[in-house]
Design an enzyme around this catalytic site. Structure first.
Site, PDB file in Angstrom:
ATOM      1  N   GLY A 129       0.793  -1.223   0.000  1.00 36.30           N
ATOM      2  CA  GLY A 129       0.000   0.000   0.000  1.00 36.30           C
ATOM      3  C   GLY A 129       0.823   1.269   0.000  1.00 36.30           C
ATOM      4  O   GLY A 129       0.289   2.360  -0.180  1.00 36.30           O
ATOM      5  N   CYS A 166     -18.008 -12.514 -20.191  1.00 36.48           N
ATOM      6  CA  CYS A 166     -19.298 -12.592 -20.858  1.00 36.48           C
ATOM      7  C   CYS A 166     -19.243 -13.601 -22.022  1.00 36.48           C
ATOM      8  O   CYS A 166     -20.107 -14.463 -22.156  1.00 36.48           O
ATOM      9  CB  CYS A 166     -19.684 -11.205 -21.366  1.00 36.48           C
ATOM     10  N   CYS A 169     -26.982  -9.583 -16.732  1.00 36.64           N
ATOM     11  CA  CYS A 169     -26.396  -9.230 -18.026  1.00 36.64           C
ATOM     12  C   CYS A 169     -27.378  -9.602 -19.143  1.00 36.64           C
ATOM     13  O   CYS A 169     -27.949 -10.700 -19.142  1.00 36.64           O
ATOM     14  CB  CYS A 169     -25.073  -9.960 -18.226  1.00 36.64           C
TER      15      CYS A 169
END
Lengths: 260, 227, 287
Positions: free
Chosen positions: C29, C268, C237
């Site tokens: 970080g 997808c 979707c």
């Protein structure tokens, strides 16, 4: 009567120079809990330098600034680590700037400004933070409906009161104020002074107020230090210093006030 | 309660060629509990100066000036503040307050600062304001807008709010009407009766005769002017 | 000189960047400054990510580049071509087949593995920047762990919108220490920051590199009474019918017609190939 109370702030032999020029020198005093100390002097007398050194914004060349911490008793803030000093700066200490915009986040709402110090010390409940912010706005006489407004929409006096709320929300024990009423018109000044006086008394605050306005210190300060050319030329009870000044400079200062 | 020994004072005027003006020399007297003494002497003899020195408002050059256990001539500012808070009251001729503070709070203030509860302090303040005939309607207003006489009475109420063991009164009855004058005389007598040591300046000779046990002529402490 | 050095950057520069990456992994970080180079693309097009990717690539790697989840947008295509040309590495659109994935503003839906590296393009690495413009001050705030200001930003959100309206670049605390800007990924992706893969962040213009090592604790900042929520559009979707993927809203005509599709094109397509169907799927199967 003279119980051995530990001073809240104990300053010894403080010195700050800018090259050959003296910012302030040989400054020493004790500030006791609940006391308000005024520092007066003309522009360039070193009063703001002194305040910055005390508050840790400037590194003095020598001397001690001993603060009676809650956890460990008296400690020289100059020898503290930076995290400790900064922690002090957002918990037990507060600094009220002359110009509110130096002490506020102008892009953050009034509530966020007041809440910042709470969040900085770990508050993580939105509802509580907001309620506390609203409570503090009330204490400095800002209407609750303004909590989501940004300070840029506030008048000068309101900004200054907001700055005070933002500083006092964590219940500090020592407040540094640099010309807190400077730049405000007279009626606004009176309101602010009254407010400060009440807060100082109700919260048992100790304060160091730098100003060139003798009327301000007469109303707020128990004790008074008069500075000239970086040195303290006179130090005593406020009314005594103003009514029976001993040093030639103080006499000049007091006699220069315009009578209304 | 109050004891002065060899007290002296001079003013140095740095901005007028460093002229040193001695104004007080060898002032010695004391005031017992329950006693009231009146300072007398011509105008300019130093009555008010002496009073201010006792209060710590003016610095004392030499000598001892004890109020209770505290030597005001040498005490640290903090000790004088404590003394003023608990022991030594001062009723001056002029009221000096922060604008916007209500009369009731002005009067209750000395009580609050010694830790008296708010209700009790306000009760006492109401009592004093009534006795001094300040109209009820004015109590919630700031005294800054009051007439001179009203301001003076508010100031007296404030001075008598806390039962100080020692009191300094600078012309407490000046320019008061007979009724209020009588009230103030009563307050002074009550203070004496509870054991307060009082030093006063009274131009009103009738009042002086009535409350003062002794007179101290300040002229005897006035140094010979080397003009 | 006719050829580029492998992956465009010279070896000394890659070495410098790798050192910054290693330091970043060692201090999760923490923003490590590095000497960002001029790259043959404009700032804002992923110069930081490209340099990190260049320093990570080996000839055996398989590279995938996505922009907002898609493999076929300009930014993704040009960066992929850049490395095909300068490093001759294999490229893929399949998340599972890639060993290095450079991304702009998304984390792939498919969970990443320990042998993968995800490289983020970062526009503004400093999460405190919007409230504290001074770099000296923000560095000090990180060093001293003074993060109250981060909550001021969230407070402002709630005060203004009634809820935390920050929807992307949602600040996180890494391994209980540094507050970090996860780059402008949607906050829906924040939970995926706790990953098996190495995650590297490169900001070219701002010259900072930081990292999240595998299996590091990453907590999204919030309030007790306004907890963090990984939100997405409340639709499945329209092409693959997925109900748990991040969706893009696509306007289809001037009459208010719109559709929601997975922003992760590979995810997808893979689903559609496996036979999943959505509301607007072409009815080719019937044919």
């Amino acid at each position: 009567m003279t119980a051995p109370i530990t001073p809240l702030l104990s300053v010894r032999d403080l010195r700050k120079t800018y090259g050959h020029r003296i910012g302030c020198a040989d400054v020493g005093f004790d500030l006791y809990p609940g006391e308000v100390l005024g520092i007066v002097g003309e522009s360039g007398s070193g009063k703001s330098t002194l305040l910055s050194c005390l508050a840790g914004h400037l590194e003095p060349d020598q001397g001690e600034v001993v603060f009676d911490t809650r956890a460990d008793g008296p400690r020289d803030t100059r020898r503290m680590s930076e995290p400790e000093r900064r922690m002090l700066g957002r918990t037990d200490w507060a600094f009220v700037h002359q110009h509110a915009r130096d002490g506020l986040r102008m892009g953050v709402s009034a509530g966020g400004n007041v809440g910042e110090r709470l969040m900085a010390v770990g508050a993580r409940n939105y509802g509580n933070i907001r309620n506390e912010a609203i409570d503090w706005l009330g204490r400095v006489e800002i209407d609750e409906t303004r909590v989501d407004d940004r300070p840029s929409a506030f008048s000068g006096g309101m900004q200054q009161r907001l700055q005070i709320a933002r500083n006092l929300v964590t219940g500090p024990r020592l407040v540094f104020m640099d010309e807190p009423t400077g730049g405000l018109d007279v009626s606004v000044q009176a309101r602010l002074l009254d407010l400060l006086r009440g807060l100082v008394r109700d919260m048992g605050l100790s304060a160091i107020i730098v100003t060139h306005d003798l009327a301000v210190v007469r109303l707020l300060a128990h004790r008074l230090m008069v500075m000239k050319s970086g040195h303290v030329v006179e130090h005593g009870l406020t009314d005594q210093v103003l009514d029976d000044p001993q040093h030639s400079y103080t006499q000049l200062l007091v006699s220069s006030i315009l009578q209304v | 309660m109050i004891r002065l020994e060899n007290v002296s004072k001079s003013f140095t005027l740095h901005n007028q060629g460093g002229a040193v003006i001695p104004v007080m020399e060898g002032a010695t007297f004391d005031v017992a509990r329950g006693e009231c003494i009146a300072l007398t002497g011509n105008s300019g003899a130093g009555k008010s100066t002496l009073m201010r020195m006792i209060y710590g408002n003016y610095l004392t050059a030499s000598g001892t000036l004890k109020v209770g256990d505290v030597d005001v001539a040498r005490a640290a500012p903090r000790e004088i503040l404590t003394l003023r808070q608990h022991t030594l009251g001062y009723v001056s001729q002029f009221l000096r307050v922060v604008p916007r503070v209500a009369t009731l709070d002005v009067v209750a203030d000395p009580l609050l600062s010694v830790g008296v509860a708010r209700d009790e302090a306000h009760d006492r303040a109401r009592d004093l304001l009534s006795r001094l005939n300040i109209p009820h309607t004015l109590w919630s207003l700031s005294p800054t807008t009051f007439s001179g006489g009203e301001q003076q009475r508010v100031n007296i109420a404030r001075g008598f709010a806390h039962d100080f063991p020692a009191l300094l009164l600078d012309e407490p009855t000046a320019s008061l009407d007979p009724t209020n004058r009588e009230t103030v005389m009563g307050l002074i007598e009550e203070a004496k009766a509870r054991g307060a040591a009082i030093i006063g300046i009274f131009h009103d000779s009738e009042a002086r005769m009535r409350v003062a046990d002794r007179e101290v002529n300040v002229s005897q402490f006035t140094p010979r002017r080397v003009a | 000189m006719s050829d580029y050095n492998f992956a465009y950057l010279d070896e000394q520069t890659k070495r410098m960047i790798r050192r910054a990456i290693l330091k970043g992994i060692a201090i999760p970080g923490y923003q490590v400054p590095f000497a960002s180079r001029e790259m043959p693309m404009p700032y804002g097009w992923g110069t930081g990510g490209v340099q990190v990717t260049a320093a990570c690539l080996t000839p055996d790697d398989t590279l995938k580049v996505i922009d907002q989840g898609a493999d076929d947008t300009t930014n993704a295509v040009s960066i992929r071509k850049f490395f095909q040309r300068t490093a001759q590495v294999a490229t893929t659109e399949k998340t599972g087949k890639a060993s290095v994935i450079q991304t702009r503003h998304r984390i792939p839906e498919e969970p990443l593995r320990e042998d993968q590296i995800l490289v983020y393009q970062v526009p503004i690495p400093e999460p405190l920047r919007f409230l504290e413009p001074r770099e000296t001050e923000t560095r000090k705030m990180h060093a001293l762990e003074e993060y109250g200001l981060m909550h001021v930003k969230l407070y402002e959100d709630i005060a203004r919108h009634g809820h935390i309206a920050t929807a992307y670049a949602y600040p996180v605390k890494v391994e209980g220490r540094y507050v970090m800007d996860p780059s402008p990924i949607p906050k829906f992706d924040n939970p995926k920051l706790e990953s098996a893969a190495i995650q590297l962040f490169g900001a070219g213009r701002e010259q900072r590199i930081y990292a999240i090592p595998p299996f590091t604790r990453v907590v999204s900042l919030d309030f007790e009474d306004h907890p963090f929520e990984a939100s997405k559009a409340a639709h499945p979707c329209d092409l693959c019918g997925a109900t748990h993927s991040y969706l893009d809203e696509v306007i289809t005509d001037d009459a208010g017609g719109r559709m929601f599709v997975c922003s992760d094109t590979d995810y997808c397509t893979t689903r559609q190939e496996a036979g999943h169907r959505g509301r607007l799927s072409p009815q080719e199967d019937a044919a």
